[in-house]
Each structure stands twice: as structure tokens, then as C-alpha cells.
Scaffold this motif. Structure first.
Motif, short mmCIF file in Angstrom:
data_model
loop_
_atom_site.label_atom_id
_atom_site.label_comp_id
_atom_site.label_asym_id
_atom_site.label_seq_id
_atom_site.Cartn_x
_atom_site.Cartn_y
_atom_site.Cartn_z
N GLN A 183 0.82 -1.21 0.00
CA GLN A 183 0.00 0.00 0.00
C GLN A 183 0.86 1.27 0.00
O GLN A 183 1.95 1.29 0.57
CB GLN A 183 -0.88 0.07 1.26
N GLU A 184 0.31 2.30 -0.62
CA GLU A 184 0.80 3.67 -0.49
C GLU A 184 -0.41 4.45 0.02
O GLU A 184 -1.49 4.40 -0.60
CB GLU A 184 1.25 4.25 -1.83
N VAL A 185 -0.28 5.13 1.16
CA VAL A 185 -1.41 5.80 1.80
C VAL A 185 -1.09 7.28 1.97
O VAL A 185 -0.03 7.64 2.48
CB VAL A 185 -1.74 5.16 3.17
N PHE A 186 -2.04 8.11 1.56
CA PHE A 186 -1.89 9.56 1.67
C PHE A 186 -3.13 10.14 2.34
O PHE A 186 -4.24 9.71 2.06
CB PHE A 186 -1.71 10.19 0.28
N ALA A 187 -2.90 11.10 3.21
CA ALA A 187 -4.01 11.78 3.89
C ALA A 187 -3.96 13.26 3.53
O ALA A 187 -2.87 13.83 3.32
CB ALA A 187 -3.91 11.60 5.40
N HIS A 188 -5.13 13.87 3.46
CA HIS A 188 -5.22 15.30 3.24
C HIS A 188 -4.72 16.00 4.50
O HIS A 188 -5.03 15.59 5.61
CB HIS A 188 -6.68 15.69 2.94
N ALA A 189 -3.95 17.05 4.33
CA ALA A 189 -3.34 17.75 5.48
C ALA A 189 -4.38 18.43 6.38
O ALA A 189 -4.11 18.64 7.57
CB ALA A 189 -2.32 18.77 4.99
N HIS A 190 -5.57 18.76 5.85
CA HIS A 190 -6.53 19.54 6.63
C HIS A 190 -7.92 18.92 6.74
O HIS A 190 -8.80 19.50 7.36
CB HIS A 190 -6.68 20.95 6.03
#
Length: 190
Positions: free
Chosen positions: A37-44
Motif C-alpha cells: 500500500q501507499e497511503v496519503f491523507a489530506h493535510a486539513h
């Protein structure tokens, strides 16, 4: 104003790349993430994007594969009880719209799941956009999941981020990631 993604971001050590939306934080810098997996979250916001390599499900018909993976995710999210998940649309994505033309088919599913975060009691309603790129020659299905919370329970740990939504990601950001996903090294698949 910046476009959804002005540059390509390396994924899986550079074996793949894709255009990521603004404010994407790589979660692997914060905690352990499975190698597939590659997981990214929105900063805000409480939005997230996941690019995941899973085993190709040859027993599932092409047109049913996105629903199969959506239900698998619902199971992982403990959202399988009646009314906890719903598929609202499944559409085929023409290969001419994709950078990853090696896929046998591509699908986009939209649905909702009522999920809890960190095994909390509180349930949040999340719109889940799922992109599926099928690569039978590599025994792999590539899943791209965009989790877009619609209603956050006041008792959820995510409630703190409510009201601070500054430029949330859009379905177009998700589609851009899916359309720009590019394979650079087939060795990724073993």
C-alpha cells in the motif's frame, strides 16, 4: 491556482508513479504501512487516498470485480451489517483515458460505508470512490481508494477536523490520480 497535480509522485520505490492532489501527506512517514500500500491523507481534512496492490481475483467477472473489492473493504472496515454499505454506481473506464494501458479493464465504483475509525464505537458515513485496474498478466489488481467522509459522528476522533475543511480533495483529484498512474518497473509484481 495549482492544478490537481502538477507533477508525478513516485510510488512503490518508483516502480509506479501518479499525480497526487495538493496537501497530500505520505502516511508512511507517520506510521507503518503494509508493503502493498501507499497511503496519503489530506493535510486539513479527514480524506485519504490509498493505492494498493492486491491479488488478481480471476474467479470474479470483470464487471463484478470492483464490487467484490468494495465488499472486501467493507469487511475490513467492519461495515458489513445491513445498511452499513451501499454501491451507488460502477462504470467502466476506457483504457484510452488511462496511462496504465497494460490493464485488461478498469472500473470506477462509488459507494458509501458507515465505518468507525480506530475501532471506535462512533460510526462515520464515508463516500468511497474505488478505482480498479486489472492486471491479470501480473496476477495483480491495483486498487485506488478515495475515502471522503460525508458525516462525522461527534463522538469520533475525526470530529476535531470537522469545520476545518480547506480545499478538500474532489472526485476529479481521485480521477486524475487514477488516470496518471504509470508503470515504470514491472519487476514490482515479482
Amino acid at each position: 491556482m495549482q492544478s490537481a497535480a502538477d507533477h508525478s509522485h513516485p510510488l512503490f520505490g518508483g516502480a509506479l508513479s501518479a499525480g497526487l492532489p495538493h496537501s497530500a501527506t505520505d502516511i508512511s512517514e507517520l506510521r507503518e504501512i503494509p508493503d502493498n500500500q501507499e497511503v496519503f491523507a489530506h493535510a486539513h481534512t479527514d480524506q485519504s487516498l490509498i493505492v494498493e496492490l492486491v491479488e488478481y481475483q480471476g474467479q470474479v467477472a470483470e464487471q463484478d470485480a470492483a464490487r467484490y473489492h468494495f465488499e472486501d473493504i467493507a469487511g475490513s472496515n467492519k461495515a458489513l451489517e445491513p445498511g452499513a454499505f451501499e454501491v451507488t454506481s460502477v462504470v467502466s473506464v476506457p483504457k484510452c483515458e488511462l496511462s496504465l494501458t497494460d490493464c485488461s479493464s478498469a472500473w470506477m465504483l462509488t459507494g458509501t460505508q458507515r465505518v468507525s475509525k480506530f475501532n471506535e464505537e462512533a460510526r462515520n458515513t464515508v463516500t468511497l470512490h474505488l478505482g480498479l485496474l486489472r492486471l491479470p498478466q501480473f496476477s495483480t489488481d491495483v486498487l485506488i481508494t478515495f475515502n471522503d467522509p460525508q458525516s462525522i459522528s461527534p463522538d469520533s476522533s475525526s470530529a476535531a477536523s470537522v469545520g476545518t475543511h480547506r480545499q478538500p480533495w474532489t472526485v476529479q483529484d481521485f480521477q486524475h490520480l487514477m488516470q496518471t498512474l504509470t508503470l515504470h518497473n514491472p519487476g514490482l509484481f515479482g
